[in-house]
Design a protein around this motif. Sequence first.
Motif, PDB file in Angstrom:
ATOM      1  N   GLY A 112       0.821  -1.219   0.000  1.00 42.87           N
ATOM      2  CA  GLY A 112       0.000   0.000   0.000  1.00 42.87           C
ATOM      3  C   GLY A 112       0.848   1.258   0.000  1.00 42.87           C
ATOM      4  O   GLY A 112       2.052   1.234   0.261  1.00 42.87           O
ATOM      5  N   GLY A 145      -6.403  -4.343  -3.661  1.00 46.61           N
ATOM      6  CA  GLY A 145      -6.999  -4.822  -2.422  1.00 46.61           C
ATOM      7  C   GLY A 145      -6.194  -5.904  -1.730  1.00 46.61           C
ATOM      8  O   GLY A 145      -5.296  -6.517  -2.308  1.00 46.61           O
ATOM      9  N   CYS A 148      -0.120  -7.528   8.349  1.00 48.43           N
ATOM     10  CA  CYS A 148       0.177  -6.293   7.626  1.00 48.43           C
ATOM     11  C   CYS A 148       1.512  -5.758   8.122  1.00 48.43           C
ATOM     12  O   CYS A 148       1.950  -6.074   9.225  1.00 48.43           O
ATOM     13  CB  CYS A 148      -0.894  -5.238   7.880  1.00 48.43           C
ATOM     14  N   TYR A 183     -11.309  -7.994  -1.421  1.00 47.31           N
ATOM     15  CA  TYR A 183     -11.083  -7.956   0.022  1.00 47.31           C
ATOM     16  C   TYR A 183     -10.712  -9.351   0.531  1.00 47.31           C
ATOM     17  O   TYR A 183     -11.446 -10.311   0.299  1.00 47.31           O
ATOM     18  CB  TYR A 183     -12.371  -7.584   0.768  1.00 47.31           C
TER      19      TYR A 183
HETATM   20  C1  UD1 Z   1      -7.918  -3.840   6.260  1.00 45.47           C
HETATM   21  C2  UD1 Z   1      -9.070  -4.825   6.436  1.00 45.47           C
HETATM   22  C3  UD1 Z   1      -9.919  -4.381   7.636  1.00 45.47           C
HETATM   23  C4  UD1 Z   1      -9.049  -4.299   8.863  1.00 45.47           C
HETATM   24  C5  UD1 Z   1      -7.851  -3.412   8.613  1.00 45.47           C
HETATM   25  C6  UD1 Z   1      -6.892  -3.508   9.779  1.00 45.47           C
HETATM   26  C7  UD1 Z   1      -9.605  -5.569   4.183  1.00 45.47           C
HETATM   27  C8  UD1 Z   1     -10.498  -5.435   3.041  1.00 45.47           C
HETATM   28  N1  UD1 Z   1      -9.867  -4.819   5.228  1.00 45.47           N
HETATM   29  O1  UD1 Z   1      -8.511  -2.595   5.958  1.00 45.47           O
HETATM   30  O2  UD1 Z   1     -10.968  -5.288   7.842  1.00 45.47           O
HETATM   31  O3  UD1 Z   1      -9.811  -3.793   9.950  1.00 45.47           O
HETATM   32  O4  UD1 Z   1      -7.143  -3.821   7.442  1.00 45.47           O
HETATM   33  O5  UD1 Z   1      -5.870  -2.547   9.635  1.00 45.47           O
HETATM   34  O6  UD1 Z   1      -8.670  -6.355   4.147  1.00 45.47           O
HETATM   35  N2  UD1 Z   1      -2.301  -3.706   1.007  1.00 45.47           N
HETATM   36  C9  UD1 Z   1      -1.628  -4.254  -0.043  1.00 45.47           C
HETATM   37  N3  UD1 Z   1      -2.203  -4.232  -1.266  1.00 45.47           N
HETATM   38  C10 UD1 Z   1      -3.435  -3.701  -1.470  1.00 45.47           C
HETATM   39  C11 UD1 Z   1      -4.125  -3.151  -0.383  1.00 45.47           C
HETATM   40  C12 UD1 Z   1      -3.532  -3.176   0.856  1.00 45.47           C
HETATM   41  O7  UD1 Z   1      -0.504  -4.747   0.115  1.00 45.47           O
HETATM   42  O8  UD1 Z   1      -3.894  -3.756  -2.606  1.00 45.47           O
HETATM   43  C13 UD1 Z   1      -1.679  -3.742   2.321  1.00 45.47           C
HETATM   44  C14 UD1 Z   1      -1.393  -2.375   2.881  1.00 45.47           C
HETATM   45  O9  UD1 Z   1      -0.088  -1.952   2.552  1.00 45.47           O
HETATM   46  C15 UD1 Z   1      -1.529  -2.623   4.384  1.00 45.47           C
HETATM   47  C16 UD1 Z   1      -2.568  -3.719   4.466  1.00 45.47           C
HETATM   48  O10 UD1 Z   1      -2.576  -4.336   3.211  1.00 45.47           O
HETATM   49  O11 UD1 Z   1      -0.353  -3.142   4.949  1.00 45.47           O
HETATM   50  C17 UD1 Z   1      -3.936  -3.209   4.834  1.00 45.47           C
HETATM   51  O12 UD1 Z   1      -4.365  -2.337   3.820  1.00 45.47           O
HETATM   52  P1  UD1 Z   1      -5.314  -1.124   4.114  1.00 45.47           P
HETATM   53  O13 UD1 Z   1      -5.605  -0.431   2.863  1.00 45.47           O
HETATM   54  O14 UD1 Z   1      -4.750  -0.324   5.222  1.00 45.47           O
HETATM   55  O15 UD1 Z   1      -6.599  -1.906   4.592  1.00 45.47           O
HETATM   56  P2  UD1 Z   1      -7.761  -1.293   5.416  1.00 45.47           P
HETATM   57  O16 UD1 Z   1      -8.672  -0.609   4.521  1.00 45.47           O
HETATM   58  O17 UD1 Z   1      -7.214  -0.556   6.559  1.00 45.47           O
END
Ligand code: UD1
Length: 488
Positions: A15, A84, A111, A208
């Motif tokens: 992200g 996602g 994460c 998701y």
């Molecule tokens: C996500 C969860 C949510 C949880 C939260 C906790 C989903 C859909 N939702 O939401 O239920 O409460 O984490 O913090 O999973 N990332 C990628 N690639 C992507 C998108 C994200 O590597 O395409 C990574 C980001 O760098 C980060 C993690 O995944 O380390 C979480 O991504 P983020 O966008 O923060 O998810 P949330 O919307 O916070």
Amino acid sequence: MSVKRPAAVIVLSAGEGTRMKSKLPKMLHEIGGRSMLGHVLEAARATDPEHTVVVLGHKREHFTEHLARVAPEASTAIQEEQNGTGHAVRMALEDLARQGLKLTGTAVLTCGDTPLLRGETLVGLIAEHEREGNAVTALSARVPDPHGYGRIVRDADGEFTEIVEQSDATPEQLAIDEINSGMYAFDAALLTEVVQRLSSDNAKGEEYITDVVGLLRGDGHRVGAWVADDWHEVQGVNNRAQLAEARRLLNDRLLHDLMLSGVTVVDPATTWVEAEVTIGRDTVVHPDTRLYGSTRIGEDAEVGPGADLRDTVVGDGAVVRQTTAEGAEIGAEADVGPYTYLRPGTRLAERAKAGAFVEVKNSNVGSGSKIPHLTYVGDADIGVGSNIGCSSVFVNYDGVDKSRSTIGDHVRIGSDNTIVAPVTVGDGAYSGAGAVVRDDVPPGALAVSEGHRQRNVEGWTLRKRPGTASAEAAEQAERRAGADADEQ
Ligand code: UD1
Ligand code: CA
């Protein structure tokens, strides 16, 4: 607790982290001497996974050198577009499949932005997952403010049914204070199959990972949510205010552990330590002290007040007050400070002393030797039991080359000496006050430098600096002296 070795830990770190407003990727921001990602990888290590995969996307070039250093065991998978969390997991699994790896057993997902996560918590999650025979076990937490998180939805019997994202939740679901941490244990084979079925039919148009829960449950598998003891551990860092908060919490935790292990921390509020720092029993850490990097402190030592030590070793029983040190070794029962600066390559042997307004660089100071006040020692080797007089300077740099000085055992260097390297002063030698030592001094000799003897050039200021306040003052003094002479 003993659990089966997980097949993989996957760490999501693709992200953008826009809210950090930084050139550096979010996961590489540091607290407690490690990047946030480094803390997560350290926690992952506690589960002893067969594979560690970090999913990278945004600014991935920043990670190469860092990962090679902090987690050489990890491989990386690339997620070109951030479609996602589910999509990111799919990229990791497809990357493993391309290497011919078919995962069986447990896969853990975390994460990269939860620096307070502990290894014990991941092990606990895996244990719960195995105990319950679940297809997926989400790590959840009850938090004071659930805003922004996915919510853990349970039915009337308290059975976990699904995770609903903030942006897709109903008003009733938004009131739920049990949140999804974003960390899970999965049955790896089922995960590999179910990520193929994720849709992006939701508010964000993303795949998701959270949808896996509903899908697996729909297939008749057991799903569970395990509540973390300490919600801070799963708190994600999104901006620099949260980064500072996490840093403070981590510091509190590290100090707490040190205190329980037998270290006296006089004022935890003004004491900072980093994750790798070790301190022995019965050592007292005084207020306003910062211990960084690989600093190691022995037993019965006294550090601070006002010590700033980085990558520095302090021996048993040493006293280190008001000192800035980096890459130094301070021997047992040595006495350092106040107002002392020890630079890289400084090695003070046991019972050595570096006192007030002393700077030492790249030098060995033998046991019991003393540099008590106002002195610079650079590139020197000083033997045992020697004393360097107040206000001396080791002249190690001629503008082009640096050279070393050698001072033997039981030498007495007088006050205000200039030791001009390269030069050797033999065992048991002395030097007079104000000596400029340019030539080697044989053992047992006294070095005096006559050339340094004072010579007064009368009337110099009036001739060379006419019209200045100094010339005026000198003139008046001369006039007064003349008048005094006339009166007599
Ligand atoms: C996500 C969860 C949510 C949880 C939260 C906790 C989903 C859909 N939702 O939401 O239920 O409460 O984490 O913090 O999973 N990332 C990628 N690639 C992507 C998108 C994200 O590597 O395409 C990574 C980001 O760098 C980060 C993690 O995944 O380390 C979480 O991504 P983020 O966008 O923060 O998810 P949330 O919307 O916070
Ligand atoms: Ca997040």
